[in-house]
Design a protein around this motif. Structure first.
Motif, mmCIF file in Angstrom:
data_model
loop_
_atom_site.group_PDB
_atom_site.id
_atom_site.type_symbol
_atom_site.label_atom_id
_atom_site.label_comp_id
_atom_site.label_asym_id
_atom_site.label_seq_id
_atom_site.Cartn_x
_atom_site.Cartn_y
_atom_site.Cartn_z
ATOM 1 N N TYR A 362 41.676 46.987 47.811
ATOM 2 C CA TYR A 362 41.355 45.976 47.111
ATOM 3 C C TYR A 362 42.578 45.233 46.405
ATOM 4 O O TYR A 362 43.386 45.949 45.774
ATOM 5 N N SER A 364 43.766 42.375 43.698
ATOM 6 C CA SER A 364 42.826 41.517 42.399
ATOM 7 C C SER A 364 44.119 40.438 42.188
ATOM 8 O O SER A 364 45.440 40.453 42.685
ATOM 9 N N ARG A 368 40.627 34.318 41.037
ATOM 10 C CA ARG A 368 39.724 34.909 42.228
ATOM 11 C C ARG A 368 39.577 34.552 43.505
ATOM 12 O O ARG A 368 39.263 35.232 44.444
ATOM 13 N N TYR A 372 40.930 39.535 47.102
ATOM 14 C CA TYR A 372 40.038 40.205 48.366
ATOM 15 C C TYR A 372 40.061 41.556 48.546
ATOM 16 O O TYR A 372 40.823 42.512 47.885
ATOM 17 N N GLU A 373 39.160 42.010 49.073
ATOM 18 C CA GLU A 373 38.799 43.426 49.767
ATOM 19 C C GLU A 373 39.292 43.574 51.101
ATOM 20 O O GLU A 373 39.230 42.584 51.839
ATOM 21 N N GLN A 405 37.041 36.741 47.117
ATOM 22 C CA GLN A 405 36.061 36.844 46.021
ATOM 23 C C GLN A 405 35.509 35.507 45.608
ATOM 24 O O GLN A 405 34.508 35.577 44.971
ATOM 25 N N LYS A 413 34.897 30.042 50.623
ATOM 26 C CA LYS A 413 35.338 31.209 50.191
ATOM 27 C C LYS A 413 35.711 32.315 51.603
ATOM 28 O O LYS A 413 34.894 32.387 52.382
#
Length: 468
Positions: A362, A364, A368, A372-373, A405, A413
């Protein structure tokens, strides 16, 4: 040994035309790469073992002839023939008047052969305590310590053996090779890779030049080099403990598009513990990035690594990395990053192996829409062809998913699937002073729900590798 070096990741994303250039997203690095390199180095730099020859005698014959049994045991020990020692030792211990020191010596050798290095070390030390001038026993202790990851103690014992007067010439040669092997463990190891790059769309301009009122620049062609250099050194501490140091630098340099030059420098240092079959280390690191010749970001954190040899054919590797990234001008990208990686190496033969791996993590960010993951799957195959293994090939592939995210300024998105394939081939006869050229083909494909980040790129190029 020639250590395979992966080419740097190809970048897949461009910045908005109205903003200053920003680095592209990349296929995230494999945290197990350095561990696999180290395993390959250990596989190549194996201490020379005494030659083993077979003898054929029945137990009944040996029991009826004590002198023959003693001679057979002495021969098996001198030649380090494990099968014969294992067969003879129970018979020798049943013999009246046997030499208990010889029996203990044989038992310690069998402990080592069975992987019980602690018992083997203790057995050899017990003999040396009573007979400090027994050079062959001290040599076997040095070999045991080396195999168990205690290279510093092994070097001390080897120096004691080399003080023995009137050593035979073959023994001196063996000790010399053993000493070279021990020195390699604490020496600097360097790797390097260099290749030419011609990028027809270095800015990663999207196919749709106009979208939602935004107009993007035309694709820009750039020429330059991709480079990757690294250095590693172990400082040997007491027992199984070591201090690991690593420096690396890699990136791209364009002589006709310096706005897209990219350089990442990384330094790691930390403690590790190892024995014959496993190693664990924890290293703080700092990573600095320059983009467009200007400072871009800095990341501080730590990486925990673990590797385990299940057998001579199977290895497992795992790593977890934590870092906090701070950007010079783009504070909205600041944030914590977590990444985990696990791989399995299967050595089919001495000249062929496969690697399978997976990763997850992940990243951060204050904004946001930039957090992303990710998760990925990796597979690789490397083989050296012919009796001498002079022609070598490698094929590596990665499939990675990114899930962002939040929606960005286009109300999208983002969801990406990135595919990267790299094929390389080289021949040692083309090497010059250790510099080995390879022919490469690389394909990067990004399937995205976002118009701006879709990409399909093929590259055919020559690179040059060097290991020393």
């Amino acid at each position: 040994m020639r250590y395979s070096l992966l080419a740097l990741a190809l970048y897949a994303v461009a910045s908005h035309a109205s903003a200053a250039p920003a680095p592209h997203d990349e296929i995230l690095p494999d945290l197990n790469r350095d561990q696999i390199r180290q395993a390959e180095r250990q596989n190549a730099e194996t201490t020379v073992q005494p030659q083993q020859n077979q003898v054929s005698m029945s137990s009944e014959e040996l029991i009826r002839h004590p002198e023959m049994l003693t001679d057979a045991m002495d021969t098996a020990l001198a030649r380090q023939n494990i099968d014969n020692i294992r067969f003879l030792l129970p018979l020798y211990r049943r013999m009246e008047g046997h030499d208990e020191t010889m029996a203990s010596y044989a038992g310690a050798i069998l402990y080592r052969a069975d992987g019980d290095y602690k018992a083997a070390e203790q057995g050899f030390r017990n003999i040396i305590k009573e007979h400090p001038d027994y050079a062959p026993v001290r040599l076997q202790l040095a070999l045991t310590l080396s195999q168990d990851g205690k290279a510093r103690e092994a070097a001390k014992e080897l120096q004691e053996v080399r003080k023995t007067p009137d050593l035979p010439e073959p023994t001196k040669e063996y000790l010399g090779e053993f000493n070279k092997y021990l020195k390699k463990d604490r020496a600097w190891h360097f790797d390097g890779n260099l290749s030419y790059v011609r990028d027809n769309n270095v800015s990663r301009a999207p196919r749709e030049r106009i979208y939602g009122g935004f107009e993007f620049e035309e694709p820009r062609t750039a020429h330059g080099i991709v480079y990757d250099v690294s250095a590693q050194k172990n400082i040997l501490l007491n027992g199984h403990w070591i201090w690991k140091n690593s420096l690396s630098a890699g990136g791209k340099f364009y002589w006709d598009a310096h706005d897209y030059d990219d350089l990442i420098v990384r330094a790691e240092t930390g403690a590790g513990w190892r024995n014959r079959k496993q190693e664990i280390s924890l290293s703080p690191f700092y990573e600095k990035r320059w983009y467009g010749t200007e400072p871009y970001s800095g990341t501080a954190g730590g990486v925990l690594r673990y590797s385990h040899m299940l057998s001579s054919k199977w290895w497992i590797f795992s790593a977890w990395q934590y870092g906090y990234r701070r950007h010079k001008d783009r504070g909205f990208l600041d944030g914590v990053n977590h990444a985990a990686s696990a791989s399995v190496l299967y050595r089919r033969t001495d000249k062929e192996y496969f690697v399978f791996g997976t990763g997850k993590g992940y990243s951060s960010a204050r904004d946001r829409s930039d957090a992303y993951e990710f998760e990925n799957l990796r597979a690789g195959w490397t083989k050296s062809w012919g009796k001498l293994g002079e022609f070598s090939t490698s094929l590596n592939g990665t499939v990675q998913y990114r899930r962002y995210q939040a929606e960005d300024i286009f109300s999208i998105k983002r969801l990406d699937r990135e595919t990267y394939v790299h094929l390389a081939a080289g021949h040692k006869k083309l090497s010059w002073k250790g510099f080995t050229p390879r022919l490469n083909w690389a394909w990067t494909h990004v399937h995205s729900n976002h118009f701006y980040y879709r990409q399909d790129q093929h590259r055919v190029f020559l690179d040059v590798t060097k290991q020393f």
